[in-house]
Scaffold this motif. Structure first.
Motif, PDB file in Angstrom:
ATOM      1  N   GLY A 105      -2.433  41.615  16.415  1.00 40.48           N
ATOM      2  CA  GLY A 105      -2.158  42.915  16.526  1.00 40.48           C
ATOM      3  C   GLY A 105      -0.773  43.237  16.787  1.00 40.48           C
ATOM      4  O   GLY A 105      -0.605  44.431  17.465  1.00 40.48           O
ATOM      5  N   ARG A 106       0.119  41.965  17.069  1.00 36.34           N
ATOM      6  CA  ARG A 106       1.320  42.232  17.598  1.00 36.34           C
ATOM      7  C   ARG A 106       2.144  40.989  17.411  1.00 36.34           C
ATOM      8  O   ARG A 106       1.652  40.167  16.929  1.00 36.34           O
ATOM      9  CB  ARG A 106       1.170  42.368  19.395  1.00 36.34           C
ATOM     10  CG  ARG A 106       0.609  41.341  19.907  1.00 36.34           C
ATOM     11  CD  ARG A 106       0.406  41.445  21.146  1.00 36.34           C
ATOM     12  NE  ARG A 106      -1.043  41.705  21.666  1.00 36.34           N
ATOM     13  CZ  ARG A 106      -1.679  41.899  22.821  1.00 36.34           C
ATOM     14  NH1 ARG A 106      -0.618  42.052  23.845  1.00 36.34           N
ATOM     15  NH2 ARG A 106      -2.837  42.194  22.907  1.00 36.34           N
ATOM     16  N   ASP A 107       3.581  41.171  17.407  1.00 39.22           N
ATOM     17  CA  ASP A 107       4.426  40.019  17.145  1.00 39.22           C
ATOM     18  C   ASP A 107       4.504  39.183  18.250  1.00 39.22           C
ATOM     19  O   ASP A 107       4.931  37.983  18.167  1.00 39.22           O
ATOM     20  CB  ASP A 107       5.929  40.547  16.789  1.00 39.22           C
ATOM     21  CG  ASP A 107       5.665  41.335  15.548  1.00 39.22           C
ATOM     22  OD1 ASP A 107       4.761  40.873  14.722  1.00 39.22           O
ATOM     23  OD2 ASP A 107       6.902  41.975  15.256  1.00 39.22           O
TER      24      ASP A 107
ATOM     25  N   SER B 258      -4.361  47.432   0.001  1.00 43.01           N
ATOM     26  CA  SER B 258      -4.698  46.228   0.837  1.00 43.01           C
ATOM     27  C   SER B 258      -3.771  44.917   0.634  1.00 43.01           C
ATOM     28  O   SER B 258      -3.328  44.824  -0.178  1.00 43.01           O
ATOM     29  CB  SER B 258      -5.997  45.703   0.866  1.00 43.01           C
ATOM     30  OG  SER B 258      -6.499  45.040  -0.510  1.00 43.01           O
ATOM     31  N   SER B 259      -3.839  44.257   1.705  1.00 35.72           N
ATOM     32  CA  SER B 259      -2.940  42.820   1.665  1.00 35.72           C
ATOM     33  C   SER B 259      -3.752  41.680   2.445  1.00 35.72           C
ATOM     34  O   SER B 259      -4.552  41.706   3.068  1.00 35.72           O
ATOM     35  CB  SER B 259      -1.838  42.959   2.320  1.00 35.72           C
ATOM     36  OG  SER B 259      -1.676  43.091   3.602  1.00 35.72           O
ATOM     37  N   GLN B 260      -3.183  40.464   1.853  1.00 44.71           N
ATOM     38  CA  GLN B 260      -4.006  39.260   2.700  1.00 44.71           C
ATOM     39  C   GLN B 260      -2.725  38.076   2.665  1.00 44.71           C
ATOM     40  O   GLN B 260      -2.201  38.028   1.697  1.00 44.71           O
ATOM     41  CB  GLN B 260      -5.231  38.642   2.020  1.00 44.71           C
ATOM     42  CG  GLN B 260      -4.957  38.137   0.688  1.00 44.71           C
ATOM     43  CD  GLN B 260      -6.418  37.361   0.199  1.00 44.71           C
ATOM     44  OE1 GLN B 260      -7.419  37.882   0.748  1.00 44.71           O
ATOM     45  NE2 GLN B 260      -6.354  36.602  -0.616  1.00 44.71           N
ATOM     46  N   PHE B 261      -2.641  37.423   3.741  1.00 42.80           N
ATOM     47  CA  PHE B 261      -1.834  36.430   3.837  1.00 42.80           C
ATOM     48  C   PHE B 261      -2.652  35.106   3.121  1.00 42.80           C
ATOM     49  O   PHE B 261      -3.838  34.678   3.126  1.00 42.80           O
ATOM     50  CB  PHE B 261      -1.521  35.724   5.291  1.00 42.80           C
ATOM     51  CG  PHE B 261      -0.639  36.627   5.855  1.00 42.80           C
ATOM     52  CD1 PHE B 261       0.904  36.361   5.924  1.00 42.80           C
ATOM     53  CD2 PHE B 261      -1.142  37.895   6.748  1.00 42.80           C
ATOM     54  CE1 PHE B 261       1.498  37.164   6.724  1.00 42.80           C
ATOM     55  CE2 PHE B 261      -0.275  38.739   7.104  1.00 42.80           C
ATOM     56  CZ  PHE B 261       1.095  38.456   7.354  1.00 42.80           C
TER      57      PHE B 261
ATOM     58  N   MET C 215       9.471  43.519  12.994  1.00 42.91           N
ATOM     59  CA  MET C 215       8.909  42.028  12.769  1.00 42.91           C
ATOM     60  C   MET C 215       9.885  41.089  13.297  1.00 42.91           C
ATOM     61  O   MET C 215      10.864  41.206  13.244  1.00 42.91           O
ATOM     62  CB  MET C 215       8.589  41.915  11.195  1.00 42.91           C
ATOM     63  CG  MET C 215       7.730  43.010  10.578  1.00 42.91           C
ATOM     64  SD  MET C 215       6.002  42.407  11.115  1.00 42.91           S
ATOM     65  CE  MET C 215       5.588  41.155  10.212  1.00 42.91           C
TER      66      MET C 215
ATOM     67  N   ARG D 151      -0.747  39.306  12.716  1.00 41.31           N
ATOM     68  CA  ARG D 151      -1.821  40.614  12.067  1.00 41.31           C
ATOM     69  C   ARG D 151      -3.237  40.109  12.912  1.00 41.31           C
ATOM     70  O   ARG D 151      -3.683  41.395  13.381  1.00 41.31           O
ATOM     71  CB  ARG D 151      -2.051  39.972  10.688  1.00 41.31           C
ATOM     72  CG  ARG D 151      -3.304  40.865  10.182  1.00 41.31           C
ATOM     73  CD  ARG D 151      -3.923  40.956   8.882  1.00 41.31           C
ATOM     74  NE  ARG D 151      -2.772  41.435   7.943  1.00 41.31           N
ATOM     75  CZ  ARG D 151      -2.910  41.864   6.670  1.00 41.31           C
ATOM     76  NH1 ARG D 151      -4.264  41.326   5.989  1.00 41.31           N
ATOM     77  NH2 ARG D 151      -2.022  42.269   6.200  1.00 41.31           N
TER      78      ARG D 151
ATOM     79  N   VAL E 287       0.027  35.265   9.700  1.00 45.90           N
ATOM     80  CA  VAL E 287      -1.575  36.079   9.816  1.00 45.90           C
ATOM     81  C   VAL E 287      -1.923  36.141  11.369  1.00 45.90           C
ATOM     82  O   VAL E 287      -2.730  36.825  11.700  1.00 45.90           O
ATOM     83  CB  VAL E 287      -2.504  35.302   9.002  1.00 45.90           C
ATOM     84  CG1 VAL E 287      -2.791  33.777   9.609  1.00 45.90           C
ATOM     85  CG2 VAL E 287      -3.717  36.331   8.733  1.00 45.90           C
TER      86      VAL E 287
ATOM     87  N   GLU F 190       2.612  37.190   1.882  1.00 46.98           N
ATOM     88  CA  GLU F 190       1.397  38.021   1.990  1.00 46.98           C
ATOM     89  C   GLU F 190       1.468  38.837   0.771  1.00 46.98           C
ATOM     90  O   GLU F 190       2.313  39.532   0.343  1.00 46.98           O
ATOM     91  CB  GLU F 190       1.852  39.189   3.264  1.00 46.98           C
ATOM     92  CG  GLU F 190       0.685  40.439   3.398  1.00 46.98           C
ATOM     93  CD  GLU F 190       1.059  41.117   4.566  1.00 46.98           C
ATOM     94  OE1 GLU F 190       2.360  41.127   5.148  1.00 46.98           O
ATOM     95  OE2 GLU F 190       0.402  41.858   5.025  1.00 46.98           O
TER      96      GLU F 190
END
Lengths: 164, 84
Positions: free
Chosen positions: B16-18, A141-144, A1, B13, B10, A134
């Motif tokens: 699908g990648r950074d 499940s998760s959401q921002f 990340m 997300r 988001v 998040e």
């Protein structure tokens, strides 16, 4: 990340921390003999959002932009409200229910300006610091969380990102 | 010119990648990068829609969509924020 890899090897972070936030150093750092008021806000992780149970959160942040923006918010708070000191620190990474996500401390001669300045510092950080929440739910499940647009020229109409 | 994109929140997300690399004609501006991303085949609809709400940063400063890009630029794609 992006958030965590960027933290390694970079300068010490004054405004974001991947470790649990420590209040004592903030209080010591802001202490002034001429101040009769110390206002403190602690934002903690709650176990629900819009009617859904929440199990934990992950906060990510753009580290360098976050540092400069929160530093600017502290400075602006001191100047606009004529208070003696202001510090804001935000947690990043995975946080359980009840953990502290943000501390904001303001010190001033009297309480009225401390309360007003504190509110400004917290609201400005929520609206302007590049931090994303998040939320995770019991089903995995998760959401921002939907937040505030940072664009200096405002958001374009949804679906028109391709407009010139 | 070649630039590197970094997706945050988001946007990562949905993408699908950074991050990824993007090649644009010389003279391109931020809005041209948005256009290239949103109109290319296979762009996830969620990402296309999110780009309209995103802010953009170059060298740790927020920039407007008419800001000039340059070869080697690192363009941060910053969706609406939700700290605190």
């Amino acid at each position: 990340m992006n958030d965590l890899s960027d933290l390694s090897g970079s300068a010490p972070q004054r405004h974001i921390s991947a470790q649990p936030l420590q209040l004592e150093p903030l209080l010591a750092e802001t202490e002034r003999p001429e101040c009769g008021a110390m206002a403190l806000f602690a934002g903690t992780v709650r176990n629900h959002h819009e009617g859904r149970a929440v199990t934990h959160l992950i906060y990510t942040a753009h580290p360098s932009l976050c540092e400069s923006i929160i530093a600017a918010i502290e400075q602006e708070t001191v100047q606009r409200f004529a208070v003696d000191s202001c510090r804001v620190v935000h947690r990043i990474g995975s946080l359980g229910i009840g953990e502290v996500a943000i501390y904001a401390v303001v010190r001033s001669a009297h309480r009225a300006e401390a309360f007003a300045a504190l509110r400004h510092a917290v609201d400005a950080t929520k609206h302007r610091a590049p931090i994303w929440k998040e939320e995770f739910f019991p089903d995995g499940s998760s959401q921002f969380v939907t937040g505030c647009c940072l664009a200096p020229d405002g958001a374009t109409e949804p679906g028109s990102a391709h407009a010139p | 010119m070649k630039l590197k994109l970094r997706y945050w929140g988001v946007a990562a997300r949905f993408a699908g990648r950074d991050g990824e690399e993007l090649t644009l004609p010389d003279g391109a501006r931020v809005q041209d990068a948005i256009l290239a991303l949103a109109t290319r085949p296979g762009c996830p609809p969620d990402l296309r829609e999110e780009l309209a709400r995103c802010a953009f940063a170059l060298e740790d400063a927020l920039v407007r969509r008419d800001a000039a890009l340059y070869d080697g630029a690192l363009l941060d794609v910053l969706p609406p924020v939700s700290g605190g």
